[in-house]
Design a protein around this motif. Structure first.
Motif, PDB file in Angstrom:
ATOM      1  N   ALA A 162       0.891  -1.120  -0.048  1.00 39.70           N
ATOM      2  CA  ALA A 162       0.017  -0.016  -0.003  1.00 39.70           C
ATOM      3  C   ALA A 162       0.777   1.276  -0.084  1.00 39.70           C
ATOM      4  CB  ALA A 162      -0.772  -0.019   1.435  1.00 39.70           C
ATOM      5  N   ALA A 163       2.225   1.174   0.639  1.00 42.37           N
ATOM      6  CA  ALA A 163       2.888   2.204   0.645  1.00 42.37           C
ATOM      7  C   ALA A 163       3.643   2.658  -0.663  1.00 42.37           C
ATOM      8  CB  ALA A 163       3.937   2.235   1.676  1.00 42.37           C
ATOM      9  N   ALA A 164       3.685   1.537  -1.373  1.00 47.13           N
ATOM     10  CA  ALA A 164       4.755   1.438  -2.775  1.00 47.13           C
ATOM     11  C   ALA A 164       4.039   2.281  -3.965  1.00 47.13           C
ATOM     12  CB  ALA A 164       4.892   0.013  -2.989  1.00 47.13           C
ATOM     13  N   PHE A 165       2.921   2.543  -3.772  1.00 48.87           N
ATOM     14  CA  PHE A 165       2.330   3.069  -5.164  1.00 48.87           C
ATOM     15  C   PHE A 165       1.894   4.500  -5.356  1.00 48.87           C
ATOM     16  CE2 PHE A 165      -1.681   1.585  -3.207  1.00 48.87           C
ATOM     17  CZ  PHE A 165      -2.571   2.584  -3.581  1.00 48.87           C
ATOM     18  N   PRO A 166       1.623   5.127  -4.330  1.00 46.29           N
ATOM     19  CA  PRO A 166       1.034   6.789  -4.548  1.00 46.29           C
ATOM     20  C   PRO A 166       1.700   7.562  -5.343  1.00 46.29           C
ATOM     21  CG  PRO A 166       1.022   6.126  -2.101  1.00 46.29           C
ATOM     22  CD  PRO A 166       1.735   5.043  -2.788  1.00 46.29           C
ATOM     23  N   VAL A 167       2.936   7.894  -5.248  1.00 48.40           N
ATOM     24  CA  VAL A 167       3.801   8.616  -6.344  1.00 48.40           C
ATOM     25  C   VAL A 167       3.955   8.068  -7.652  1.00 48.40           C
ATOM     26  CG1 VAL A 167       6.131   9.972  -6.756  1.00 48.40           C
ATOM     27  CG2 VAL A 167       5.009  10.029  -4.450  1.00 48.40           C
ATOM     28  N   THR A 168       4.296   6.777  -7.620  1.00 47.67           N
ATOM     29  CA  THR A 168       4.395   6.016  -9.011  1.00 47.67           C
ATOM     30  C   THR A 168       3.183   5.946  -9.701  1.00 47.67           C
ATOM     31  OG1 THR A 168       4.768   4.063  -8.161  1.00 47.67           O
ATOM     32  CG2 THR A 168       6.493   5.123  -8.548  1.00 47.67           C
ATOM     33  N   GLY A 169       2.444   5.539  -8.949  1.00 50.35           N
ATOM     34  CA  GLY A 169       1.014   5.228  -9.327  1.00 50.35           C
ATOM     35  C   GLY A 169       0.378   6.300 -10.008  1.00 50.35           C
ATOM     36  N   LEU A 170       0.240   7.703  -9.168  1.00 53.09           N
ATOM     37  CA  LEU A 170      -0.327   8.783  -9.508  1.00 53.09           C
ATOM     38  C   LEU A 170       0.221   9.292 -10.995  1.00 53.09           C
ATOM     39  CD1 LEU A 170      -2.581  10.972  -9.099  1.00 53.09           C
ATOM     40  CD2 LEU A 170      -1.175  11.994  -7.669  1.00 53.09           C
ATOM     41  N   THR A 171       1.400   9.307 -11.007  1.00 55.51           N
ATOM     42  CA  THR A 171       2.277   9.686 -12.180  1.00 55.51           C
ATOM     43  C   THR A 171       1.866   8.957 -13.474  1.00 55.51           C
ATOM     44  OG1 THR A 171       3.968  10.407 -10.932  1.00 55.51           O
ATOM     45  CG2 THR A 171       4.401  10.117 -13.268  1.00 55.51           C
ATOM     46  N   ALA A 172       1.738   7.384 -13.162  1.00 56.17           N
ATOM     47  CA  ALA A 172       1.288   6.667 -14.309  1.00 56.17           C
ATOM     48  C   ALA A 172       0.029   6.911 -14.705  1.00 56.17           C
ATOM     49  CB  ALA A 172       1.759   5.288 -13.736  1.00 56.17           C
ATOM     50  N   TRP A 173      -0.638   6.946 -13.557  1.00 59.98           N
ATOM     51  CA  TRP A 173      -2.425   7.105 -13.853  1.00 59.98           C
ATOM     52  C   TRP A 173      -2.669   8.235 -14.970  1.00 59.98           C
ATOM     53  CZ3 TRP A 173      -6.679   4.379 -12.907  1.00 59.98           C
ATOM     54  CH2 TRP A 173      -8.013   4.976 -13.098  1.00 59.98           C
ATOM     55  N   ARG A 174      -1.989   9.510 -14.482  1.00 58.67           N
ATOM     56  CA  ARG A 174      -2.374  10.367 -15.462  1.00 58.67           C
ATOM     57  C   ARG A 174      -1.806  10.255 -16.794  1.00 58.67           C
ATOM     58  NH1 ARG A 174      -4.847  15.156 -14.628  1.00 58.67           N
ATOM     59  NH2 ARG A 174      -4.335  16.963 -15.932  1.00 58.67           N
ATOM     60  N   ALA A 175      -0.525   9.912 -16.655  1.00 58.12           N
ATOM     61  CA  ALA A 175       0.093   9.680 -18.168  1.00 58.12           C
ATOM     62  C   ALA A 175      -0.788   8.839 -18.935  1.00 58.12           C
ATOM     63  CB  ALA A 175       1.523   9.126 -17.807  1.00 58.12           C
ATOM     64  N   VAL A 176      -1.432   7.669 -18.231  1.00 59.21           N
ATOM     65  CA  VAL A 176      -1.805   6.674 -19.194  1.00 59.21           C
ATOM     66  C   VAL A 176      -3.241   7.031 -19.475  1.00 59.21           C
ATOM     67  CG1 VAL A 176      -2.533   4.169 -19.234  1.00 59.21           C
ATOM     68  CG2 VAL A 176      -0.063   4.859 -18.766  1.00 59.21           C
ATOM     69  N   MET A 177      -3.937   6.946 -18.138  1.00 56.76           N
ATOM     70  CA  MET A 177      -5.299   7.394 -18.366  1.00 56.76           C
ATOM     71  C   MET A 177      -6.034   8.486 -18.682  1.00 56.76           C
ATOM     72  SD  MET A 177      -5.878   4.111 -17.615  1.00 56.76           S
ATOM     73  CE  MET A 177      -7.627   3.781 -16.781  1.00 56.76           C
ATOM     74  N   ILE A 178      -5.284   9.621 -18.541  1.00 62.97           N
ATOM     75  CA  ILE A 178      -5.874  10.817 -18.921  1.00 62.97           C
ATOM     76  C   ILE A 178      -5.132  11.652 -19.963  1.00 62.97           C
ATOM     77  CG2 ILE A 178      -5.896  13.448 -18.134  1.00 62.97           C
ATOM     78  CD1 ILE A 178      -6.203  12.046 -15.231  1.00 62.97           C
ATOM     79  N   LYS A 179      -3.798  11.501 -20.351  1.00 58.85           N
ATOM     80  CA  LYS A 179      -2.986  12.008 -21.202  1.00 58.85           C
ATOM     81  C   LYS A 179      -3.071  11.078 -22.436  1.00 58.85           C
ATOM     82  CE  LYS A 179      -1.123  15.518 -19.216  1.00 58.85           C
ATOM     83  NZ  LYS A 179      -1.171  17.066 -19.538  1.00 58.85           N
ATOM     84  N   CYS A 180      -3.172   9.903 -22.376  1.00 58.76           N
ATOM     85  CA  CYS A 180      -3.435   8.908 -23.498  1.00 58.76           C
ATOM     86  C   CYS A 180      -4.963   8.425 -23.451  1.00 58.76           C
ATOM     87  CB  CYS A 180      -2.409   7.806 -23.513  1.00 58.76           C
ATOM     88  SG  CYS A 180      -0.673   8.618 -23.618  1.00 58.76           S
ATOM     89  N   ALA A 181      -5.769   9.088 -23.227  1.00 60.35           N
ATOM     90  CA  ALA A 181      -7.081   8.493 -22.912  1.00 60.35           C
ATOM     91  C   ALA A 181      -7.631   7.848 -24.314  1.00 60.35           C
ATOM     92  CB  ALA A 181      -7.868   9.325 -22.303  1.00 60.35           C
ATOM     93  N   GLN A 182      -7.541   8.401 -25.304  1.00 60.31           N
ATOM     94  CA  GLN A 182      -7.991   8.360 -26.525  1.00 60.31           C
ATOM     95  C   GLN A 182      -7.255   7.116 -27.085  1.00 60.31           C
ATOM     96  OE1 GLN A 182      -8.933  11.533 -28.832  1.00 60.31           O
ATOM     97  NE2 GLN A 182      -9.976  12.676 -27.261  1.00 60.31           N
ATOM     98  N   HIS A 183      -6.092   6.818 -26.632  1.00 59.63           N
ATOM     99  CA  HIS A 183      -5.225   6.018 -27.109  1.00 59.63           C
ATOM    100  C   HIS A 183      -4.837   4.489 -26.484  1.00 59.63           C
ATOM    101  CE1 HIS A 183      -3.978   9.491 -29.940  1.00 59.63           C
ATOM    102  NE2 HIS A 183      -4.621  10.060 -28.954  1.00 59.63           N
ATOM    103  N   ILE A 184      -5.542   4.264 -25.874  1.00 57.58           N
ATOM    104  CA  ILE A 184      -5.425   2.977 -25.115  1.00 57.58           C
ATOM    105  C   ILE A 184      -6.861   2.256 -24.831  1.00 57.58           C
ATOM    106  CG2 ILE A 184      -3.623   3.967 -23.423  1.00 57.58           C
ATOM    107  CD1 ILE A 184      -6.045   4.248 -21.132  1.00 57.58           C
ATOM    108  N   GLY A 185      -6.640   0.933 -24.644  1.00 54.40           N
ATOM    109  CA  GLY A 185      -8.081   0.159 -24.625  1.00 54.40           C
ATOM    110  C   GLY A 185      -7.712  -0.877 -25.650  1.00 54.40           C
ATOM    111  N   PRO A 186      -8.933  -1.816 -25.941  1.00 51.93           N
ATOM    112  CA  PRO A 186      -8.829  -3.084 -26.911  1.00 51.93           C
ATOM    113  C   PRO A 186      -8.437  -2.440 -28.204  1.00 51.93           C
ATOM    114  CG  PRO A 186     -11.097  -2.977 -25.336  1.00 51.93           C
ATOM    115  CD  PRO A 186     -10.224  -2.013 -25.157  1.00 51.93           C
ATOM    116  N   GLY A 187      -7.570  -3.122 -28.853  1.00 56.83           N
ATOM    117  CA  GLY A 187      -7.254  -3.036 -30.148  1.00 56.83           C
ATOM    118  C   GLY A 187      -6.133  -1.941 -30.315  1.00 56.83           C
ATOM    119  N   LYS A 188      -5.704  -1.116 -29.265  1.00 52.25           N
ATOM    120  CA  LYS A 188      -4.803   0.027 -28.902  1.00 52.25           C
ATOM    121  C   LYS A 188      -3.369  -0.793 -28.685  1.00 52.25           C
ATOM    122  CE  LYS A 188      -7.593   3.203 -30.129  1.00 52.25           C
ATOM    123  NZ  LYS A 188      -7.708   4.017 -31.546  1.00 52.25           N
ATOM    124  N   LYS A 189      -2.321  -0.167 -29.294  1.00 53.17           N
ATOM    125  CA  LYS A 189      -0.976  -0.554 -28.742  1.00 53.17           C
ATOM    126  C   LYS A 189      -0.197   0.581 -28.117  1.00 53.17           C
ATOM    127  CE  LYS A 189       0.003  -4.202 -32.354  1.00 53.17           C
ATOM    128  NZ  LYS A 189      -1.296  -4.473 -32.668  1.00 53.17           N
TER     129      LYS A 189
END
Length: 347
Positions: free
Chosen positions: A148-175
């Motif tokens: 539980a202690a291991a993910f806040p900083v790295t997780g939040l950074t990854a979350w925004r990069a993947v799920m927000i900045k690349c939101a239209q470019h991820i999901g089924p059929g995407k690379k």
């Protein structure tokens, strides 16, 4: 008295100094208002913490508790705090100044992270931590304290990069390509992207890390030690290009992306959360002509943090933990810095 770990002054220029850790006796604070006192059970370090000791990070402060990631139990609450929190196992939001705006921090003073700087004089590398109840989230039940202690900083950074900045470019059929697998952000990005059905490829300088990433769900990987690794990647995908790239190194990634990213509408996206190879990134006219977008991505909002935790709970994601040491043992903690400096985590 409770203990805390900070850094002390030493002579040397940025990048050539290595501030020593100090073990400090601190007064056990009593929470007031909406504050709570958290007994820290586990704290985790990030590459940022190494940069702080090397004076390669802004606003380094001496005598300020180190690290931004932590998990613990709420031991005491202030008079105006919600009694719900008393005795709860919690993780701590690693930053302040950004509540819910989709674009950028709202606070006039900007965004400030816990640990080791003059901007936010608090940190998790201590036995007891005083913090406002607004910065708490209940720890996911499927994770132990260390996880539980291991993910806040790295997780939040990854979350925004993947799920927000690349939101239209991820999901089924995407690379998606994630560079530098083995780093904490890259590993969390892999977890998030694969959970929404994205086909993920990775790069690393270590064959062992490439193999471990594939065991964790990556479709394939190539070593960036090969000069023309982008051609190796295209050979692996039989010429099918990436929809997006998540990168934390900088360097020649835009030049490489011309070979790697799709260049029709919409063009491919590069989300960059760091530049470990240097503070400058050349942007080429070829990238302009191919509709390639470059998006900077730094941490995320309090809203992002809450949504990330919900996702981690729902998907039962477990972060990678490389090495664990017990207690505030400075020799052992220095060993964690040495491991990170050598890039030995995830080996």
């Amino acid at each position: 008295m409770p203990k805390s770990v900070s850094i002390a002054r030493a002579e040397g220029s940025p990048g050539h100094v290595y501030y020593p850790l100090t073990l400090d006796n601190v007064r056990k604070a009593s929470p007031t208002g909406t504050e709570v006192l958290v007994k820290i059970h586990a704290a985790a370090m990030n590459h940022r913490d190494l940069f702080i000791r090397q004076n390669l990070y802004p606003n380094v402060a001496f005598g300020v508790t180190q690290w931004a990631d932590g998990c613990g139990i709420v031991a005491e609450i202030g008079a105006d705090a919600n009694v719900h929190w008393k005795g709860k196992r919690v993780i701590l939001s690693p930053a302040i100044g950004w509540d819910s705006d989709d674009s950028a921090p709202e606070a006039e003073g900007g965004y400030a992270l816990l640990g080791g700087t003059a901007r936010y004089k608090n940190g998790t590398l201590q036995e007891y931590m005083l913090i406002d109840q607004r910065e708490l989230e209940e720890a996911p039940d499927h994770l132990d304290d260390v996880e539980a202690a291991a993910f806040p900083v790295t997780g939040l950074t990854a979350w925004r990069a993947v799920m927000i900045k690349c939101a239209q470019h991820i999901g089924p059929g995407k690379k998606l390509l994630i560079t530098g697998i083995g780093g904490g952000v890259a590993l969390m990005a892999l977890d998030f992207a694969k959970e929404v059905g994205t086909e993920v490829y990775v790069t690393s300088g270590s064959q062992q890390k490439l193999e471990r990433a594939q065991q964790r769900g990556a479709k394939g990987g190539v070593t960036y030690r090969d000069k023309y690794w982008e051609k190796d990647l295209m050979e692996m995908t039989k010429g099918v290009k990436m929809d997006a790239i998540i990168d934390g190194a900088g360097g020649d990634i835009i030049e490489k992306s011309i070979e790697i990213l799709k260049n029709w509408q919409p063009g491919g996206v590069i989300a960059i959360y760091g530049m470990t190879l240097g503070p400058k990134l050349p942007f080429l006219m070829q990238a302009v002509m191919r509709n390639i977008e470059v998006k900077g991505s730094t941490m995320g909002s309090r809203k992002d943090f809450r949504e990330m935790i919900h996702f981690i709970k729902e998907k039962r994601i477990k972060p990678v933990v490389s090495t664990v040491v017990q207690g505030l043992d400075l020799k052992a903690i220095n060993g964690l810095y040495d491991e990170m400096q050598k890039g030995a985590q995830f080996d």
